[in-house]
Design a protein around this motif. Structure first.
Motif, mmCIF file in Angstrom:
data_model
loop_
_atom_site.group_PDB
_atom_site.id
_atom_site.type_symbol
_atom_site.label_atom_id
_atom_site.label_comp_id
_atom_site.label_asym_id
_atom_site.label_seq_id
_atom_site.Cartn_x
_atom_site.Cartn_y
_atom_site.Cartn_z
ATOM 1 N N ILE A 90 2.149 -19.585 5.524
ATOM 2 C CA ILE A 90 1.762 -18.836 6.728
ATOM 3 C C ILE A 90 2.785 -17.748 7.022
ATOM 4 O O ILE A 90 2.435 -16.600 7.322
ATOM 5 C CB ILE A 90 1.601 -19.799 7.912
ATOM 6 C CG1 ILE A 90 0.391 -20.717 7.692
ATOM 7 C CG2 ILE A 90 1.442 -19.028 9.219
ATOM 8 C CD1 ILE A 90 0.235 -21.771 8.762
ATOM 9 N N CYS A 139 -2.402 -4.134 14.478
ATOM 10 C CA CYS A 139 -2.664 -5.260 13.569
ATOM 11 C C CYS A 139 -2.231 -6.539 14.256
ATOM 12 O O CYS A 139 -1.221 -6.569 14.967
ATOM 13 C CB CYS A 139 -1.934 -5.085 12.241
ATOM 14 S SG CYS A 139 -0.143 -4.978 12.389
ATOM 15 N N LEU A 140 -3.033 -7.587 14.081
ATOM 16 C CA LEU A 140 -2.725 -8.903 14.651
ATOM 17 C C LEU A 140 -2.450 -8.828 16.143
ATOM 18 O O LEU A 140 -1.489 -9.398 16.667
ATOM 19 C CB LEU A 140 -1.533 -9.539 13.918
ATOM 20 C CG LEU A 140 -1.709 -9.802 12.423
ATOM 21 C CD1 LEU A 140 -0.452 -10.417 11.855
ATOM 22 C CD2 LEU A 140 -2.910 -10.679 12.163
ATOM 23 N N ASN A 149 1.143 -4.980 3.894
ATOM 24 C CA ASN A 149 0.897 -6.310 4.454
ATOM 25 C C ASN A 149 -0.270 -6.988 3.741
ATOM 26 O O ASN A 149 -1.057 -6.343 3.036
ATOM 27 C CB ASN A 149 0.594 -6.215 5.952
ATOM 28 C CG ASN A 149 1.797 -5.714 6.739
ATOM 29 O OD1 ASN A 149 2.752 -6.424 6.961
ATOM 30 N ND2 ASN A 149 1.724 -4.456 7.161
ATOM 31 N N TYR A 150 -0.376 -8.286 3.952
ATOM 32 C CA TYR A 150 -1.476 -9.067 3.396
ATOM 33 C C TYR A 150 -2.630 -9.202 4.385
ATOM 34 O O TYR A 150 -3.468 -10.076 4.232
ATOM 35 C CB TYR A 150 -0.984 -10.450 2.986
ATOM 36 C CG TYR A 150 -0.141 -10.439 1.742
ATOM 37 C CD1 TYR A 150 -0.715 -10.583 0.487
ATOM 38 C CD2 TYR A 150 1.231 -10.265 1.816
ATOM 39 C CE1 TYR A 150 0.056 -10.558 -0.670
ATOM 40 C CE2 TYR A 150 2.015 -10.243 0.671
ATOM 41 C CZ TYR A 150 1.419 -10.383 -0.565
ATOM 42 O OH TYR A 150 2.196 -10.358 -1.703
ATOM 43 N N TYR A 151 -2.665 -8.337 5.365
ATOM 44 C CA TYR A 151 -3.757 -8.297 6.323
ATOM 45 C C TYR A 151 -4.051 -6.830 6.645
ATOM 46 O O TYR A 151 -3.182 -5.963 6.506
ATOM 47 C CB TYR A 151 -3.400 -9.075 7.599
ATOM 48 C CG TYR A 151 -2.021 -8.780 8.149
ATOM 49 C CD1 TYR A 151 -1.792 -7.685 8.984
ATOM 50 C CD2 TYR A 151 -0.941 -9.589 7.833
ATOM 51 C CE1 TYR A 151 -0.541 -7.416 9.483
ATOM 52 C CE2 TYR A 151 0.324 -9.330 8.327
ATOM 53 C CZ TYR A 151 0.520 -8.249 9.158
ATOM 54 O OH TYR A 151 1.774 -7.978 9.641
ATOM 55 N N PHE A 183 2.505 -14.833 4.327
ATOM 56 C CA PHE A 183 1.354 -13.935 4.420
ATOM 57 C C PHE A 183 1.298 -13.197 5.762
ATOM 58 O O PHE A 183 0.754 -12.085 5.825
ATOM 59 C CB PHE A 183 0.059 -14.710 4.211
ATOM 60 C CG PHE A 183 -0.174 -15.104 2.781
ATOM 61 C CD1 PHE A 183 -0.557 -14.171 1.840
ATOM 62 C CD2 PHE A 183 0.004 -16.417 2.368
ATOM 63 C CE1 PHE A 183 -0.761 -14.523 0.514
ATOM 64 C CE2 PHE A 183 -0.202 -16.780 1.053
ATOM 65 C CZ PHE A 183 -0.583 -15.835 0.123
ATOM 66 N N LEU A 184 1.825 -13.774 6.826
ATOM 67 C CA LEU A 184 1.739 -13.137 8.140
ATOM 68 C C LEU A 184 3.023 -12.413 8.528
ATOM 69 O O LEU A 184 3.058 -11.800 9.599
ATOM 70 C CB LEU A 184 1.404 -14.178 9.219
ATOM 71 C CG LEU A 184 0.047 -14.868 9.075
ATOM 72 C CD1 LEU A 184 -0.195 -15.797 10.255
ATOM 73 C CD2 LEU A 184 -1.087 -13.849 8.968
ATOM 74 N N PHE A 185 4.045 -12.480 7.692
ATOM 75 C CA PHE A 185 5.284 -11.774 8.018
ATOM 76 C C PHE A 185 5.025 -10.267 8.011
ATOM 77 O O PHE A 185 4.496 -9.727 7.035
ATOM 78 C CB PHE A 185 6.373 -12.119 7.006
ATOM 79 C CG PHE A 185 7.709 -11.530 7.350
ATOM 80 C CD1 PHE A 185 8.517 -12.124 8.302
ATOM 81 C CD2 PHE A 185 8.157 -10.369 6.726
ATOM 82 C CE1 PHE A 185 9.752 -11.580 8.614
ATOM 83 C CE2 PHE A 185 9.373 -9.812 7.045
ATOM 84 C CZ PHE A 185 10.180 -10.425 7.993
ATOM 85 N N PRO A 186 5.373 -9.563 9.091
ATOM 86 C CA PRO A 186 5.075 -8.113 9.156
ATOM 87 C C PRO A 186 5.927 -7.324 8.174
ATOM 88 O O PRO A 186 7.145 -7.485 8.106
ATOM 89 C CB PRO A 186 5.400 -7.757 10.610
ATOM 90 C CG PRO A 186 6.353 -8.812 11.063
ATOM 91 C CD PRO A 186 5.999 -10.063 10.327
ATOM 92 N N PRO A 209 -5.602 -4.733 3.162
ATOM 93 C CA PRO A 209 -4.326 -5.311 2.720
ATOM 94 C C PRO A 209 -3.907 -4.776 1.362
ATOM 95 O O PRO A 209 -4.721 -4.643 0.450
ATOM 96 C CB PRO A 209 -4.605 -6.814 2.660
ATOM 97 C CG PRO A 209 -6.048 -7.002 2.943
ATOM 98 C CD PRO A 209 -6.662 -5.712 3.294
#
Length: 261
Positions: free
Chosen positions: A109, A229-230, A151-153, A112-115, A184
């Motif tokens: 988590i 984002c997010l 990023n992955y998003y 993948f979510l680290f900015p 991404p």
């Protein structure tokens, strides 16, 4: 004297059968009690079945007795303290696996979510349109901006603000509201246009005199890119310097800069 009667009363209560007496089953049981303790033991003997009654094997008599079927669900199993079923097996293994799964899940988590950074790279001018009046130079520029998402998003570009300076003076600025989606680990290319007005006598002479062979004007481009984002909003600042031929109109296309590996 009172203590003797109370002990006798307790022993009588203990000797009473837990299961209610059923006349349909003529089951004889012998109860053994020790004088020095409150423990009692019962041994089952074969029962005489009554006509029309249903019986099951007694699980505590090692197959030597029977109890009525309707009393089967009222039995309580007593397990010795040293029984293996009371000792947890593979407890350390289960705890280790649970901790390992939690660590791996948390690490994934966070990974993948680290900015990560968003790169806004000016790719130069796409075209320029030059016009003159009595003392000013009007230059309409169309520039290219490459946006790279590491990023992955996905991200969404919401606003672009451009300011162009010439000789430390602001000659043009623009602010556009956008809705550009960048996937991404992807890159996108966008175009923006800025109308500039240069009010400088020397620059006007450089652009209009035919005796001068080089008619280039240096422009300092500063920009701010806003993206979301997010459920959060961030800004990226970029700048570049461009030489513009202010004598005539030019159009020089630029290719998209590939996303770095």
């Amino acid at each position: 004297m009172g203590e003797t009667f109370s002990q006798l009363g307790l022993r009588e209560d203990e000797n009473k059968s837990i299961l209610p007496h059923d006349p349909a089953s003529s089951c004889n049981a012998t109860i053994y009690a020790s004088n020095g303790s409150t423990k009692s033991f019962s041994s089952c003997v074969p029962c005489q079945r009554a006509a029309g009654a249903s019986f099951v094997a007694c699980p505590t008599c090692q197959g030597s007795g029977e109890i009525p079927r309707e009393l089967e669900k009222q039995l309580v199993a007593l397990i010795p303290y040293g029984d293996k079923r009371l000792k947890p097996r593979h407890t350390k293994l289960f705890v280790f696996l649970a901790v390992l799964i939690c660590l791996v899940t948390s690490s994934l988590i966070i990974f993948f979510l680290f900015p990560r950074s968003i790169a806004a790279q000016p790719a130069g001018l796409n075209s320029s349109n030059v016009a003159f009046d009595k003392a000013d130079v009007h230059i309409n520029l169309t520039s290219i901006l490459n946006i790279s998402n590491s990023n992955y998003y996905p991200i969404t570009v919401t606003q672009l603000t451009i300011e162009i300076l010439h000789l430390s003076l602001v000659v043009g600025q623009v602010s556009n509201s956008l809705l550009l989606h960048v996937g991404p680990l992807a890159s996108e290319q966008m175009f923006y246009a800025v109308a500039n007005r240069i009010q400088d006598g020397n620059t006007y002479k450089i652009c209009t005199w035919l005796k001068i062979k080089v008619h280039h004007v240096l422009l300092h481009i500063q920009g701010t890119l806003t993206y979301s984002c997010l459920s959060r909003s961030e800004q990226v600042v970029f700048e570049s310097y461009e030489y513009v031929d202010c004598r005539g109109n030019t159009s020089v296309p630029h290719l998209l800069v590939p996303h770095p590996p």
